[in-house]
Design a protein around this motif. Structure first.
Motif, mmCIF file in Angstrom:
data_model
loop_
_atom_site.group_PDB
_atom_site.id
_atom_site.type_symbol
_atom_site.label_atom_id
_atom_site.label_comp_id
_atom_site.label_asym_id
_atom_site.label_seq_id
_atom_site.Cartn_x
_atom_site.Cartn_y
_atom_site.Cartn_z
ATOM 1 N N GLY A 9 49.895 71.873 31.487
ATOM 2 C CA GLY A 9 50.055 71.876 32.919
ATOM 3 C C GLY A 9 48.644 72.362 33.773
ATOM 4 O O GLY A 9 47.511 70.969 33.788
ATOM 5 N N THR A 10 48.762 72.764 34.625
ATOM 6 C CA THR A 10 47.601 72.874 36.002
ATOM 7 C C THR A 10 46.733 73.430 35.400
ATOM 8 O O THR A 10 46.523 74.620 34.364
ATOM 9 C CB THR A 10 48.284 73.635 37.428
ATOM 10 O OG1 THR A 10 47.164 73.293 37.791
ATOM 11 C CG2 THR A 10 48.135 74.860 36.996
ATOM 12 N N ARG A 11 45.521 72.906 35.829
ATOM 13 C CA ARG A 11 44.403 74.350 34.847
ATOM 14 C C ARG A 11 43.455 74.797 36.593
ATOM 15 O O ARG A 11 42.368 75.385 35.968
ATOM 16 C CB ARG A 11 42.907 73.339 34.048
ATOM 17 C CG ARG A 11 43.484 72.595 32.654
ATOM 18 C CD ARG A 11 42.775 71.904 32.164
ATOM 19 N NE ARG A 11 43.042 71.815 30.225
ATOM 20 C CZ ARG A 11 43.317 72.874 29.768
ATOM 21 N NH1 ARG A 11 42.953 73.771 30.343
ATOM 22 N NH2 ARG A 11 43.301 71.944 28.598
ATOM 23 N N ASP A 12 43.930 74.518 37.764
ATOM 24 C CA ASP A 12 43.669 75.895 38.561
ATOM 25 C C ASP A 12 43.824 76.361 38.785
ATOM 26 O O ASP A 12 44.456 76.870 38.255
ATOM 27 C CB ASP A 12 44.257 74.880 39.500
ATOM 28 C CG ASP A 12 44.099 75.580 41.171
ATOM 29 O OD1 ASP A 12 42.725 75.569 41.594
ATOM 30 O OD2 ASP A 12 44.680 76.743 41.560
ATOM 31 N N PRO A 13 42.247 77.598 38.206
ATOM 32 C CA PRO A 13 42.348 79.048 38.564
ATOM 33 C C PRO A 13 43.025 79.475 39.344
ATOM 34 O O PRO A 13 43.915 80.801 39.073
ATOM 35 C CB PRO A 13 40.936 79.007 38.239
ATOM 36 C CG PRO A 13 40.166 77.886 38.582
ATOM 37 C CD PRO A 13 40.981 77.110 38.901
ATOM 38 N N LEU A 14 43.724 79.368 40.652
ATOM 39 C CA LEU A 14 44.414 80.506 41.373
ATOM 40 C C LEU A 14 45.698 79.736 40.366
ATOM 41 O O LEU A 14 46.464 81.080 40.528
ATOM 42 C CB LEU A 14 43.943 80.032 43.028
ATOM 43 C CG LEU A 14 44.677 80.497 43.513
ATOM 44 C CD1 LEU A 14 44.563 81.760 43.338
ATOM 45 C CD2 LEU A 14 44.442 80.409 45.044
ATOM 46 N N ALA A 15 46.220 79.022 40.696
ATOM 47 C CA ALA A 15 47.027 78.832 40.436
ATOM 48 C C ALA A 15 47.787 78.991 38.728
ATOM 49 O O ALA A 15 48.503 79.771 38.504
ATOM 50 C CB ALA A 15 47.848 77.008 40.284
ATOM 51 N N SER A 16 46.627 78.802 37.962
ATOM 52 C CA SER A 16 46.803 79.688 36.927
ATOM 53 C C SER A 16 47.137 81.157 36.338
ATOM 54 O O SER A 16 47.536 81.723 35.866
ATOM 55 C CB SER A 16 45.732 79.621 35.611
ATOM 56 O OG SER A 16 45.397 77.632 34.934
ATOM 57 N N SER A 17 46.784 81.386 37.586
ATOM 58 C CA SER A 17 46.773 83.210 37.951
ATOM 59 C C SER A 17 48.074 83.286 37.712
ATOM 60 O O SER A 17 48.519 84.521 37.396
ATOM 61 C CB SER A 17 45.605 84.019 38.947
ATOM 62 O OG SER A 17 44.296 83.635 38.530
ATOM 63 N N GLY A 18 48.515 82.684 39.006
ATOM 64 C CA GLY A 18 49.790 82.926 39.552
ATOM 65 C C GLY A 18 50.777 83.157 37.920
ATOM 66 O O GLY A 18 51.670 83.690 37.820
ATOM 67 N N LEU A 19 50.712 82.034 37.247
ATOM 68 C CA LEU A 19 51.674 81.224 36.537
ATOM 69 C C LEU A 19 51.437 82.545 35.651
ATOM 70 O O LEU A 19 52.818 82.579 35.051
ATOM 71 C CB LEU A 19 51.281 79.742 36.113
ATOM 72 C CG LEU A 19 51.144 78.501 36.609
ATOM 73 C CD1 LEU A 19 51.027 77.460 36.246
ATOM 74 C CD2 LEU A 19 52.761 78.927 36.901
ATOM 75 N N VAL A 20 49.835 82.809 34.892
ATOM 76 C CA VAL A 20 50.059 84.221 33.579
ATOM 77 C C VAL A 20 50.564 85.155 34.541
ATOM 78 O O VAL A 20 51.903 86.022 33.496
ATOM 79 C CB VAL A 20 48.392 84.343 33.751
ATOM 80 C CG1 VAL A 20 47.333 84.853 34.657
ATOM 81 C CG2 VAL A 20 48.645 85.039 32.365
ATOM 82 N N LEU A 21 50.527 85.905 35.596
ATOM 83 C CA LEU A 21 51.551 86.515 36.128
ATOM 84 C C LEU A 21 52.933 86.537 35.974
ATOM 85 O O LEU A 21 53.227 87.394 35.513
ATOM 86 C CB LEU A 21 50.890 87.616 37.812
ATOM 87 C CG LEU A 21 51.616 88.547 38.096
ATOM 88 C CD1 LEU A 21 50.698 89.960 38.175
ATOM 89 C CD2 LEU A 21 51.123 87.922 39.883
ATOM 90 N N MET A 22 53.199 85.539 36.823
ATOM 91 C CA MET A 22 55.149 85.456 36.411
ATOM 92 C C MET A 22 54.768 85.242 34.772
ATOM 93 O O MET A 22 56.151 85.964 34.746
ATOM 94 C CB MET A 22 54.939 83.749 36.913
ATOM 95 C CG MET A 22 56.573 83.723 37.333
ATOM 96 S SD MET A 22 57.073 82.111 37.953
ATOM 97 C CE MET A 22 55.991 80.835 37.111
#
Length: 155
Positions: A9-22
């Protein structure tokens, strides 16, 4: 098939940070709070475990239904934690939460007021929907399988 199972999916660093936390939070909570507890209490639970009323799942026995639930809560949650086959794992866990909320707790109230309720299953279902839509993000094992897309986006 590779794109379906391993698209991060996304490779945006900020969005990926939220996804890994979730992914980590939901995965660990499901794995240790629900899956491991069911494994430890397997002998007590297997005789009375609910069987879903959905065809073809209604043909399962109570112990088989419990093993399927444990599989979703342990294996799928573990895959979410490491970010491998995230979308299919989120689908399996989300399906288990749909069965829990709308079959097992069908006659229970929506909000927990000290007893059984649909609320917890729905609260686990929502992140599963998010992960099915977004994928695991940049910091996952899924992202390592997608080298072609990475090269394309860097241009």
């Amino acid at each position: 098939m590779k794109k379906f199972f391993f698209d991060c999916g996304t490779r945006d660093p900020l969005a990926s940070s939220g996804l890994v936390l979730m992914r980590l939070t939901i995965g660990w909570m499901m794995l240790y709070g629900h899956g491991v507890a069911k494994i430890q209490n397997f002998e007590k639970l297997k005789a009375t475990w609910a069987v879903p009323g959905i065809f073809p799942l209604n043909f399962m026995s109570s112990p088989v239904s419990l093993v399927a639930t444990i599989g979703a809560e342990v294996v799928a949650a573990g895959l979410l934690i490491i970010g491998l086959a995230t979308r299919p794992a989120a689908f399996v866990l989300g399906f288990a939460m749909c069965v829990a909320a709308f079959q097992v707790h069908a006659h229970d109230p929506f909000f927990a007021k000290g007893g059984a309720a649909k609320e917890m299953a729905v609260l686990y279902l929502i992140p599963c929907f998010v992960l099915i839509i977004t994928g695991a993000g940049q910091w996952s094992i899924d992202a390592g399988f997608d080298t072609e897309k990475r090269r394309r986006r860097l241009r």
